[in-house]
Design a protein around this motif. Structure first.
Motif, PDB file in Angstrom:
ATOM      1  N   THR A  44       1.925  -2.064   8.936  1.00  0.00           N
ATOM      2  CA  THR A  44       0.863  -1.331   8.248  1.00  0.00           C
ATOM      3  C   THR A  44      -0.471  -2.071   8.345  1.00  0.00           C
ATOM      4  N   VAL A  68       1.503   3.261   9.305  1.00  0.00           N
ATOM      5  CA  VAL A  68       0.081   3.582   9.416  1.00  0.00           C
ATOM      6  C   VAL A  68      -0.636   2.366   9.986  1.00  0.00           C
ATOM      7  N   VAL A  76       9.933   9.652   7.074  1.00  0.00           N
ATOM      8  CA  VAL A  76       8.580   9.136   6.813  1.00  0.00           C
ATOM      9  C   VAL A  76       8.445   8.684   5.347  1.00  0.00           C
ATOM     10  N   ILE A  77       9.177   9.351   4.477  1.00  0.00           N
ATOM     11  CA  ILE A  77       9.166   9.000   3.048  1.00  0.00           C
ATOM     12  C   ILE A  77      10.029   7.758   2.846  1.00  0.00           C
ATOM     13  N   SER A  78       9.475   6.734   2.253  1.00  0.00           N
ATOM     14  CA  SER A  78      10.251   5.510   2.044  1.00  0.00           C
ATOM     15  C   SER A  78      11.085   5.628   0.769  1.00  0.00           C
ATOM     16  N   VAL A 130       0.858  -1.181   0.000  1.00  0.00           N
ATOM     17  CA  VAL A 130       0.000   0.000   0.000  1.00  0.00           C
ATOM     18  C   VAL A 130       0.898   1.235   0.000  1.00  0.00           C
ATOM     19  N   GLY A 131       0.457   2.301  -0.660  1.00  0.00           N
ATOM     20  CA  GLY A 131       1.348   3.463  -0.808  1.00  0.00           C
ATOM     21  C   GLY A 131       2.545   3.031  -1.639  1.00  0.00           C
ATOM     22  N   THR A 132       3.708   3.360  -1.150  1.00  0.00           N
ATOM     23  CA  THR A 132       4.934   2.998  -1.868  1.00  0.00           C
ATOM     24  C   THR A 132       5.035   1.497  -2.111  1.00  0.00           C
ATOM     25  N   THR A 133       4.671   0.696  -1.132  1.00  0.00           N
ATOM     26  CA  THR A 133       4.833  -0.748  -1.341  1.00  0.00           C
ATOM     27  C   THR A 133       3.810  -1.301  -2.342  1.00  0.00           C
ATOM     28  N   LYS A 180       6.528  10.355  -4.263  1.00  0.00           N
ATOM     29  CA  LYS A 180       7.580  11.060  -3.508  1.00  0.00           C
ATOM     30  C   LYS A 180       7.335  12.564  -3.554  1.00  0.00           C
ATOM     31  N   SER A 209       6.459  -4.685   2.918  1.00  0.00           N
ATOM     32  CA  SER A 209       6.179  -3.669   3.936  1.00  0.00           C
ATOM     33  C   SER A 209       7.479  -3.268   4.619  1.00  0.00           C
ATOM     34  N   GLN A 210       7.768  -1.993   4.608  1.00  0.00           N
ATOM     35  CA  GLN A 210       8.965  -1.524   5.301  1.00  0.00           C
ATOM     36  C   GLN A 210       8.827  -1.777   6.794  1.00  0.00           C
ATOM     37  N   SER A 211       7.756  -1.235   7.365  1.00  0.00           N
ATOM     38  CA  SER A 211       7.592  -1.279   8.824  1.00  0.00           C
ATOM     39  C   SER A 211       7.163  -2.651   9.319  1.00  0.00           C
ATOM     40  N   GLU A 270       4.240  13.594  -1.386  1.00  0.00           N
ATOM     41  CA  GLU A 270       4.301  13.487   0.071  1.00  0.00           C
ATOM     42  C   GLU A 270       5.378  14.363   0.684  1.00  0.00           C
TER      43      GLU A 270
HETATM   44  C1  AGP Z   1       6.093   5.906   1.741  1.00  0.00           C
HETATM   45  O1  AGP Z   1       6.867   6.968   1.315  1.00  0.00           O
HETATM   46  C2  AGP Z   1       4.825   6.258   2.372  1.00  0.00           C
HETATM   47  N1  AGP Z   1       5.002   7.127   3.477  1.00  0.00           N
HETATM   48  C3  AGP Z   1       3.759   5.185   2.555  1.00  0.00           C
HETATM   49  O2  AGP Z   1       3.085   5.132   1.337  1.00  0.00           O
HETATM   50  C4  AGP Z   1       4.207   3.756   2.923  1.00  0.00           C
HETATM   51  O3  AGP Z   1       4.963   3.195   1.903  1.00  0.00           O
HETATM   52  C5  AGP Z   1       2.975   2.883   3.213  1.00  0.00           C
HETATM   53  O4  AGP Z   1       2.269   3.420   4.273  1.00  0.00           O
HETATM   54  C6  AGP Z   1       3.341   1.433   3.492  1.00  0.00           C
HETATM   55  O5  AGP Z   1       4.175   1.334   4.596  1.00  0.00           O
HETATM   56  P1  AGP Z   1       4.961   0.010   4.941  1.00  0.00           P
HETATM   57  O6  AGP Z   1       5.989  -0.208   3.863  1.00  0.00           O
HETATM   58  O7  AGP Z   1       5.605   0.289   6.263  1.00  0.00           O
HETATM   59  O8  AGP Z   1       3.981  -1.112   5.000  1.00  0.00           O
END
Ligand code: AGP
Length: 606
Positions: A346, A603, A392-394, A295-298, A480, A341-343, A483
């Motif tokens: 989400t 998020v 916050v920006i991935s 979602v978002g970047t991912t 990018k 997912s980075q975090s 945001e």
């Molecule tokens: C990335 O620049 C954003 N802030 C956002 O879209 C993010 O990629 C998205 O919320 C998903 O997050 P995650 O990779 O931690 O799951």
């Protein structure tokens, strides 16, 4: 989505809590506050705005205490006001609570509490927690019993913590679907939304699972199951990151630091080729249908992967934005749902994966944060090892995920005998050259991109165009820009332009076109057509391309020429340009780069 930090045991924990919520500020930075135990009395300090300013303004570091909790907020229920800032106290001021998540049944509970005479001072869902604790304490005279009773009637998601003057040397906390962990020091214990809350003090963490609560004091901690109340013996997780890697290291912003770390994070991702991906590839082989999620970047990472799987492994795997997954996907035990997912926290991705699991589907993920909810939920996880991503920006996490998904596609193709070992090795060589090429591009092109960004920073509308695999690059680069610079930017397939948006082309619309290397003949020529369409209407085009200087003089209004690279890695290099262009536009517009307005790093709400 809000950061929680807490500590019990040190002579003075004010400094620790300050560092804790400052390190968590990327999770939310609308307002912040602390609750400190001082001679069996709870002292609350809170304010709207960022952590450093709050500490300075209220002299919080001067306040002595051995037990306390702190919170930095990303508003969900209730506006950004002092009244809505955490912590919240009970009416008799014997409990102070902080919370991350959403208590979905707070309205009926609040109405009931109001009828019983409890006074409310905020619009938040969290405030009921303090009152419920007080109410249940009155009947049981036992803090733990009151806590369990409260946990059993609240619905929704939470990571929450409280201190109580009835047991002044303790912190109580609990988790359901929002992250929370404990830090275990010798004569001090911590809590945090993630490791960054206590990474300077201990590398030993205990990660709470959903449905668990914990009680901590200077010398001990216990974790229990909310329903059974039985003790749960939890493993200690050793944190591999250190606090140095999370610091800015001389860069003006984390975003720039993280962009510059990409040669390193890609090398780390490539190390997985030798060891880390075979199990995952088996999952792809064994499944009849595969969905790629993010979602978002991912989501754009998943879209990129869709093209890569099609190109290399001749497989069509749909990519779905996690928040739309329930509406679209029909999964069962023959399906694989694979997410990025980075975090790893989400909400949209986590709940999509939970849904998939509940239908018997296999699940997998590439995740940056070890021990995160997604990492622990899925059947197979790839830990990408990109190190902490604080902005916050991935940036670096997304690019590494694209590389890892390319490796998976290559391995799948080899296994299915769609490509030969020779082709596999050619792709691998191209990927292995990538860190050095990106390093060169960063060193040699950033000055030019900076100047370009300054020159056009007043442009309010950008179209980002790309064809084929350059389309997700256009989408991600546009995100990018939106945001970090708050500038309208729309990503679009190049071929789509003439079906409507072309009507918008005039002096106010600026286009960026991601041009493939000419060796990708069909895609290159198709991209050229869309540039011609814009130029024929006197539109502005910034071309990011791989052809020689001067060759396209009349075609572009501005051009950014990149070194000749294999077509496999060309889009990834262009993404770095998209990241830098957004970054320098944001600095030129004096935006809050690492903490853009209204956003949060992970998020964790619906
Ligand atoms: C990335 O620049 C954003 N802030 C956002 O879209 C993010 O990629 C998205 O919320 C998903 O997050 P995650 O990779 O931690 O799951």
């Amino acid at each position: 989505m809000c950061g929680i930090s807490g500590a019990v045991g040190l002579k003075n924990i004010s400094q620790v809590l300050f560092e804790g919520i400052r390190n968590l500020e990327y999770r939310g930075y609308d307002s912040c506050g602390v609750a400190l135990m001082n001679k069996k009395r709870i002292v609350i300090k809170k304010d709207i705005g960022g952590v450093e300013e709050f500490y300075r303004k209220h002299n919080v570091l001067q306040m002595e205490s051995k037990t306390g909790i702190a919170h930095t907020r990303w508003a969900t229920h209730g506006k950004v006001t002092l009244e809505n800032t955490h912590p919240f106290t009970s009416n008799e001021k014997n409990f102070a609570v902080v919370h991350n998540g959403i208590i979905s049944n707070y309205r009926p509970l609040r109405d009931q509490l109001k009828k019983e005479g409890y006074k409310f001072f905020s619009e938040t869902d969290t405030e009921i927690l303090a009152h419920l604790l007080e109410k249940f304490y009155k009947s049981s005279r036992n803090v733990e019993k009151a806590f369990i009773k409260m946990l059993n009637i609240i619905e929704g998601t939470f990571a929450l913590a409280f201190i109580s003057s009835h047991l002044p040397d303790h912190i109580f906390c609990a988790k359901r679907e929002s992250p929370l962990m404990l830090g275990i020091g010798d004569e001090v214990k911590f809590i945090g939304s993630d490791f960054n809350a206590f990474i300077d003090h201990t590398k030993n963490a205990v990660i709470l699972d959903d449905g668990e609560y914990a009680i901590l004091s200077r010398d001990a901690y216990v974790v229990k199951n909310i329903l059974s109340k039985d003790e749960v013996i939890k493993p200690i997780t050793k944190i591999e990151w250190d606090s140095e890697t999370t610091k800015k290291g001389g860069y003006p912003h984390y975003m720039l630091k993280e962009i510059y770390e990409q040669p390193q994070t890609i090398s780390t991702a490539l190390d997985l080729e030798a060891s880390g991906l075979d199990d995952i590839v088996d999952l792809f082989v064994e499944s009849e249908n595969v969905y790629l999620l993010g979602v978002g970047t991912t989501f754009y990472v998943a879209k990129y992967a869709k093209y890569i799987f099609s190109k290399i492994a001749k497989e069509f795997f749909p990519s779905i934005s996690s928040d739309e997954f329930l509406a679209l996907a029909n999964v069962d035990k023959r399906s694989l749902v694979f997410s990025a997912s980075q975090s790893g926290e989400t909400y949209d991705t986590l709940s999509a994966l939970k849904h998939a699991k509940s239908k018997g589907a296999r699940t997998g993920a590439v995740v940056n944060v070890m021990g995160s909810s997604i990492a622990r939920l899925v059947d197979k996880v790839v830990l990408q090892g990109s190190g902490p991503e604080i902005c916050v920006i991935s940036t670096k996490a997304a690019l590494s995920q694209m590389v890892i998904l390319t490796l998976i596609a290559m391995k799948l193709a080899l296994k299915k005998k769609v490509i030969t070992r020779k082709v596999y090795n050619t792709h691998l060589r191209a990927l292995r050259e990538l860190p050095e090429i990106i390093e060169g591009v960063l060193n040699e092109r950033s000055g030019f991109i900076h100047r370009l960004a300054n020159k056009y920073s007043s442009s309010r509308n950008w179209l980002y165009l790309g064809r084929g695999i350059y389309y997700p690059i256009a989408l991600e680069s546009a995100l990018k820009m939106k945001e970090v610079a708050y500038v309208h930017a729309e990503g679009m397939p190049g071929g789509f332009l003439k079906h409507g948006t072309l009507a918008m082309i005039d002096d106010d619309i600026f286009s960026i076109v991601f041009v493939p290397p000419p060796e990708d003949k069909a895609l290159y020529e198709a991209t050229m057509h869309c540039i011609e369409e814009i130029r024929a209407r006197s539109g502005f085009v910034l071309g990011i391309h791989f052809t020689q200087q001067g060759k396209n003089q009349d075609l572009y209004s501005e051009e950014l020429i990149l070194p000749k690279v294999p077509s496999l890695t060309a889009p990834l290099i262009q993404l770095v340009i998209g990241q830098l262009f957004a970054y320098f536009t944001a600095t030129s517009l004096k935006r809050n780069v690492d903490k853009p307005r209204s956003l949060a790093k992970s998020v964790t709400v619906a």
